[in-house]
Write an enzyme that holds these catalytic residues in place. Structure first.
Site: not given
Length: 502
Positions: A262-263, A266-268, A291, A333, A387
């Site tokens: 579940c990208a 995109g930071n991860k 997104r 995530d 989170c």
């Protein structure tokens, strides 16, 4: 300016309960989503104060063509923000005509409420608390530069470099997980406390290096780097420390095949690409086209070249697809309540603790996603993160997955000296990590690392795979040996008698 008009449109939609700030910002066509997001969040936070100032100054009566939400954004920028960015366009002279009355009304409001700071005008629930003390974490994008070069750049800009925070020497564990030497675990409470104090003490134009992540710079809380040239060039990624843990703990070596389930945003994913040094493959999925488009822009700016994006529901991705036969690492995530995000109440006005029905729906999806991820045949290591602070989305989801795969996967014991552990809801839950503004000076977060249980090398692979068959074969061999040793049975070296004898 397009910034203020877009911010007013987003603000009106948020207050009309037509979506969250983040979702509406990503759905907009405005290029600098970070700048837009920050402006809308802060305007929303001061909404009641701005309404009172605008009404008291009679701004909307004097400027009948000025829309209420646009007026709110402009007055925030004039009185509480950073002034009009890029000159303010045609809105600046309009607001300057009323500047004296607006400032006088803000001052009158402070006197009336017996406060001296703008923050004190906020309602208790909107005032900056512990979350406002969370430093600005900045990950150096090692695909484009190095921490050393980034530090030198900031020093040349007049920032004072404070070195590394009170540090613990970390060593690499198996599969790249980080473990703290046993000698340093004693008295960790004092060490951890001193590290947090180092971070809290940051003020002004000072920064330091994080003691755990060597590519993470730490600036004082509220430091705004969205307009910094290194950020715009993709050399810096504005990412909370807790959000950096999933990729760091997954630790895929260069050349690996990784699946980011579940990208977006995109930071991860960009962090994974940096760890891979752009060598290998990242298969990144997300259902939301807007997104995903924003994520593509972020990855291009960060210099990521090893990632394949797909607008697809991860649950619809087949583990038997030959494209993913070499995937050994998965980062999951999934969508969650976001209860650990400090800005969550601002994103969705009226959103407090998620309802039981919403938590059940989210947890159901998270359980399905985690079970699906664990079904990929070559998977060796998986990181599950949210989170969220809710047990239903964290420990309960992990425990469900372990029960569904008895003996196949285990929780890896990572970062044993991390101060905030998983809730003790099942044996081994202490291997999970939690984070919060109060305990780790980060956003609220949950991380669990699951790894496939390896078969002991002392046991033959066939025997481990089918013990009941190999046990039967052993009994047959023993029976044949007894038969072969009986009187009158011919003995041939190197050959075994046929079943049943001669």
């Amino acid at each position: 300016m397009a910034l203020y008009a877009t911010a007013a449109t987003v603000l009106a939609a948020v207050e009309g309960r037509r979506g969250s700030i983040k979702g509406l910002v990503y759905a907009s066509s405005f290029q600098n989503v970070k700048q837009l997001y920050a402006l809308v969040c802060e305007t929303q936070r001061y909404s009641a104060v701005l309404d009172a100032v605008i009404a008291g100054a009679g701004l909307l009566r004097a400027e009948k063509k000025l829309r209420p939400h646009l007026a709110k954004v402009l007055v925030y920028e004039l009185l509480l923000g950073k002034g009009f960015r890029g000159g303010g366009g045609r809105w600046r002279p309009l607001l300057e005509r009323h500047q004296a009355r607006l400032k006088a009304e803000l001052a009158r409001l402070k006197v009336q409420r017996r406060v001296s700071r703008n923050e004190d005008l906020l309602q208790v629930g909107s005032r900056p608390g512990t979350a406002s003390q969370v430093p600005r974490f900045v990950r150096v994008n090692t695909l484009k530069t190095s921490p050393e070069d980034a530090v030198d750049y900031f020093k040349r800009q007049g920032f004072s470099y404070q070195g590394r925070a009170s540090s613990v020497v970390w060593s690499s564990g198996r599969r790249g997980g980080l473990v703290c030497p046993r000698s340093l675990q004693v008295g960790f409470t004092r060490t951890q406390s001193s590290r947090l104090e180092d971070l809290r003490a940051l003020k002004g134009k000072c920064f330091l290096l994080d003691p755990l992540l060597p590519e993470l710079l730490v600036f004082p809380a509220q430091t705004d780097l969205h307009d910094h040239p290194l950020y715009r060039a993709g050399h810096l990624i504005l990412q909370d420390k807790a959000s950096c843990l999933p990729a760091m703990l997954l630790a895929p070596p260069p050349g690996s095949h990784v699946l980011d389930a579940c990208a977006a945003p995109g930071n991860k994913t960009s962090h994974l690409a940096a760890l891979l040094r752009n060598q290998g493959k990242i298969f990144a999925f997300d259902r939301d086209a807007a997104r995903l488009a924003s994520m593509a822009t972020l990855l291009a700016r960060a210099g990521v070249s090893c990632c394949q994006l797909a607008e697809e529901d991860f649950l619809a991705v087949s583990p038997s697809d030959r494209r993913y036969r070499h995937v050994q690492y998965i980062l999951l995530d999934p969508s969650c309540s976001g209860s650990g995000m400090p800005a969550r109440p601002l994103e969705e006005p009226g959103a407090g603790t998620p309802s039981k029905a919403r938590l059940q729906a989210l947890a159901g999806f998270q359980q399905r996603a985690l079970r699906h991820a664990l079904s990929f045949p070559s998977l060796q290591r998986l990181v599950y993160s949210t989170c969220s602070l809710c047990q239903e989305e964290n420990e309960d989801v992990v425990w469900d997955a372990l029960q569904q795969n008895p003996g196949a996967f285990r929780l890896a014991p990572v970062l044993p000296s991390w101060p905030h552990r998983g809730l003790s809801t099942f044996p081994g839950a202490e291997h999970c990590l939690r984070a919060s503004p109060e305990t780790t000076l980060t956003g609220g977060f949950f991380v669990a690392v699951l790894e496939r249980v390896e078969v002991s090398s002392s046991v033959p692979e066939a025997e481990a795979a089918a013990p009941e068959l190999t046990a039967g074969a052993a009994r047959r061999r023993k029976k044949r040996r007894r038969r072969a040793s009986a009187p009158g049975t011919p003995q041939v070296r190197g050959a075994e008698p046929a079943p049943g004898g001669s």
